[in-house]
Design an enzyme around this catalytic site. Sequence first.
Site, mmCIF file in Angstrom:
data_model
loop_
_atom_site.group_PDB
_atom_site.id
_atom_site.type_symbol
_atom_site.label_atom_id
_atom_site.label_comp_id
_atom_site.label_asym_id
_atom_site.label_seq_id
_atom_site.Cartn_x
_atom_site.Cartn_y
_atom_site.Cartn_z
ATOM 1 N N LEU A 2 0.811 -1.214 0.000
ATOM 2 C CA LEU A 2 0.000 0.000 0.000
ATOM 3 C C LEU A 2 0.847 1.268 0.000
ATOM 4 O O LEU A 2 1.968 1.297 0.486
ATOM 5 C CB LEU A 2 -0.942 -0.025 1.208
ATOM 6 C CG LEU A 2 -1.980 -1.159 1.156
ATOM 7 C CD1 LEU A 2 -2.713 -1.275 2.492
ATOM 8 C CD2 LEU A 2 -2.965 -0.943 0.025
ATOM 9 N N GLU A 53 12.788 10.042 -1.740
ATOM 10 C CA GLU A 53 13.355 8.967 -2.574
ATOM 11 C C GLU A 53 12.337 7.902 -2.950
ATOM 12 O O GLU A 53 12.408 7.334 -4.041
ATOM 13 C CB GLU A 53 14.552 8.334 -1.850
ATOM 14 C CG GLU A 53 15.761 9.257 -1.711
ATOM 15 C CD GLU A 53 15.608 10.322 -0.632
ATOM 16 O OE1 GLU A 53 14.685 10.204 0.214
ATOM 17 O OE2 GLU A 53 16.399 11.292 -0.630
ATOM 18 N N HIS A 83 28.117 8.315 -4.391
ATOM 19 C CA HIS A 83 28.646 8.415 -3.024
ATOM 20 C C HIS A 83 28.621 7.072 -2.302
ATOM 21 O O HIS A 83 27.999 6.929 -1.236
ATOM 22 C CB HIS A 83 27.862 9.469 -2.225
ATOM 23 C CG HIS A 83 28.091 10.855 -2.743
ATOM 24 N ND1 HIS A 83 27.640 11.263 -3.983
ATOM 25 C CD2 HIS A 83 28.744 11.912 -2.222
ATOM 26 C CE1 HIS A 83 27.994 12.509 -4.183
ATOM 27 N NE2 HIS A 83 28.679 12.930 -3.137
ATOM 28 N N ASP A 127 32.304 12.860 5.106
ATOM 29 C CA ASP A 127 30.877 12.987 5.451
ATOM 30 C C ASP A 127 30.408 11.931 6.454
ATOM 31 O O ASP A 127 29.388 12.104 7.115
ATOM 32 C CB ASP A 127 30.008 12.915 4.191
ATOM 33 C CG ASP A 127 29.799 14.291 3.573
ATOM 34 O OD1 ASP A 127 30.107 15.293 4.246
ATOM 35 O OD2 ASP A 127 29.337 14.356 2.427
HETATM 36 C C1 LIG Z 1 2.488 -1.409 3.047
HETATM 37 C C2 LIG Z 1 1.417 -2.355 3.461
HETATM 38 N N1 LIG Z 1 1.160 -2.508 4.784
HETATM 39 C C3 LIG Z 1 0.219 -3.379 5.190
HETATM 40 C C4 LIG Z 1 -0.487 -4.116 4.274
HETATM 41 C C5 LIG Z 1 -1.530 -5.130 4.736
HETATM 42 N N2 LIG Z 1 -2.900 -4.614 4.445
HETATM 43 C C6 LIG Z 1 -3.553 -4.994 3.354
HETATM 44 S S1 LIG Z 1 -5.034 -4.222 3.192
HETATM 45 C C7 LIG Z 1 -4.810 -3.388 4.650
HETATM 46 C C8 LIG Z 1 -5.869 -2.435 5.129
HETATM 47 C C9 LIG Z 1 -6.141 -1.403 4.107
HETATM 48 O O1 LIG Z 1 -7.127 -0.518 4.537
HETATM 49 P P1 LIG Z 1 -7.689 0.550 3.539
HETATM 50 O O2 LIG Z 1 -6.587 1.250 2.838
HETATM 51 O O3 LIG Z 1 -8.623 1.408 4.305
HETATM 52 O O4 LIG Z 1 -8.420 -0.302 2.433
HETATM 53 P P2 LIG Z 1 -9.842 -1.014 2.487
HETATM 54 O O5 LIG Z 1 -9.568 -2.467 2.358
HETATM 55 O O6 LIG Z 1 -10.502 -0.661 3.781
HETATM 56 O O7 LIG Z 1 -10.552 -0.458 1.334
HETATM 57 C C10 LIG Z 1 -3.599 -3.722 5.218
HETATM 58 C C11 LIG Z 1 -3.102 -3.186 6.511
HETATM 59 C C12 LIG Z 1 -0.183 -3.934 2.917
HETATM 60 N N3 LIG Z 1 -0.786 -4.625 1.957
HETATM 61 N N4 LIG Z 1 0.743 -3.025 2.539
#
Ligand SMILES: Cc1ncc(C[n+]2csc(CCOP(=O)(O)OP(=O)(O)O)c2C)c(N)n1
Length: 611
Positions: free
Chosen positions: A119, A360, A409, A417
């Site tokens: 995500l 980044e 670097h 540095d």
């Molecule tokens: C970086 C990351 N962290 C954790 C997860 C695990 N994860 C998958 S869906 C989710 C909840 C997502 O909630 P939201 O963005 O509100 O989406 P919804 O399913 O409620 O639409 C999590 C924590 C993931 N896929 N990616």
Amino acid sequence: MNDIDIEKLQGIANQLRIHSIEETTAAGSGHPTSCCSAADVVAALFFGHMRYNPKDPRYYNNDRFVLSKGHAAPLLYAAWAETGLFPTSDLLKLRTLNSDLEGHPTPRLPFVDVATGSLGQGLSVAVGMALCARLDKLDYRTYVLMGDGEIAEGAVWEAASLAGINKLNNLVAIVDVNRLGQSEATAFGHHLDVYAKRFASFGWRVEEIDGHDMDEILEVLAAVGLGEQPLVILAKTLKGAGISFIQDKDGWHGKPLNKEEAARAIAELQPRAKTGTDVQIPAPSQLPAPNNTAPASYPPLTYKLGDSVATREAYGNGLLRIGTVDPRVVALDGDTKNSTYADKFFKKFPERSVECFIAEQNIVGVATGFGARGKAPFGSTFATFFTRAADQIRVAGISQANINLVGSHVGVSIGEDGPSQMALEDIALMRAIAGSKVLYPADAVAAEKLLEEMAKQKGIHFLRTSRPKTPVIYNNDEKFPFGGAKVLRQNAGDKVTVVGAGVTLYEALKAADTLKAEGIGITVIDAYSIKPLGADVIRAAAQKTNNTVVTVEDHYAEGGIGDAVAGELSVDGIKVHKLAVRELPHSGKPEELLAKYGIDAAAIVKKVKSL
Ligand SMILES: Cc1ncc(C[n+]2csc(CCOP(=O)(O)OP(=O)(O)O)c2C)c(N)n1
């Protein structure tokens, strides 16, 4: 565009819900409730708003759709099946080994540009695509669907900031504010005003809607592209919307319905469901295709043997040289362009340059977006700062992305540095990325020639450049294919094969001179291509030196050149001795540090003598 009737779109949304439920129940896993909350918005986008050719998802002027909340993949698949791209019966193969309808979207599917599911990354990619549309004078828009929980990720705000700065009015983000995350409610629940203030402060136009009210959805979409700001639509929704006994309930994230529950839910939805296959989808406008062809050749190099040039500077020279004849080259940097030397390109080609500022993760995401649109993006910063984008780079691997990352670097040879600026883990990280190539030039010619290969070839390439100046040792017409290695010293009776790269290659050459004066011969190899490694060259040399190799690298021992060489050659009974940085380094003069951490000529001499 919105002469399509509201009831039809509502019906399609319900059909998408039904598919999402059926897919996940058949698979026995997946996220149906995350699909259901976004079904109305997705139905409106795919069947009433976006302009694209459903028969040709990769058409260059199609509107793009990035499902940043990748776990809602069943909804995306359902939408494309309803356009008629593939039979809806295929949807039931979700998550099975022989179907490309994977748990989260990957570009194994023709309608997926980039992998999502980690995500917080989709918006960066979408920013890259939107910038690319502007560069190519195309009028496609980029839509990105995010979860409300997802936008807690910092990378989202790196991207939001850049979109605001660049006034990307061809970019539309939709946040599916369904109030619930995975394990509990999100921090801000249904308080859209919190998100509204955040996006507004990043320079976005903000619209708040009821994400289940088709009139409101279409009304806000009709105003897409107005003004000079990117648009975010905050859609208030219910998780599991449309399934009366589940919607808005906590504890249903990532859970398929069992057969009985699915039948009950579908019975509720079916009377109000309609197919999308008969919908006439608005066509994209006909504009000239972008010029994304590589030139037949690049202008020649003009270095002289013995010239003193840092490889980071050669990168700047090379980017300008190849960018002059290659319209696909785009440069991105994170406020380090006067150190990485990307500034040479930035000055000459501002329209193909993106200052991403000190962000980044976003550099990598934006580059991935450009790569997905046919460009040859080059992102640069200090190599060590790419490690904070490790996950974006990993996901670029899953995307089979076309991106070039250039990290300057590296190692203790940066000197004063100190350790926070020294890349000592970058080779390990980059080697571990799916399908990556890891390149480490010692001189300016090697740097520029490798750059040419990076631009010409597809894939994820990492070029490791150094801060200190080093003498040019190769002729301008020398070739540096990926997977090669150069034998620089070799005589019958050599005792050991010493493998160096970058600054340590020169230490190995110095050691060879010292040892020669004492009557000891060593073979010296430049491992400019760490992945793929020039293993055949090193193996052949090692077999002539008592199956003994010494590697020497300006990197930590873990995962570096020594491990790469040992990994390839130890099966052949070749013994690999690794000289590498093995403790937390300190500030100091480069030559002092090479000596202190045992990777200079003296250390090589000592090691060779001990064998
Ligand atoms: C970086 C990351 N962290 C954790 C997860 C695990 N994860 C998958 S869906 C989710 C909840 C997502 O909630 P939201 O963005 O509100 O989406 P919804 O399913 O409620 O639409 C999590 C924590 C993931 N896929 N990616």
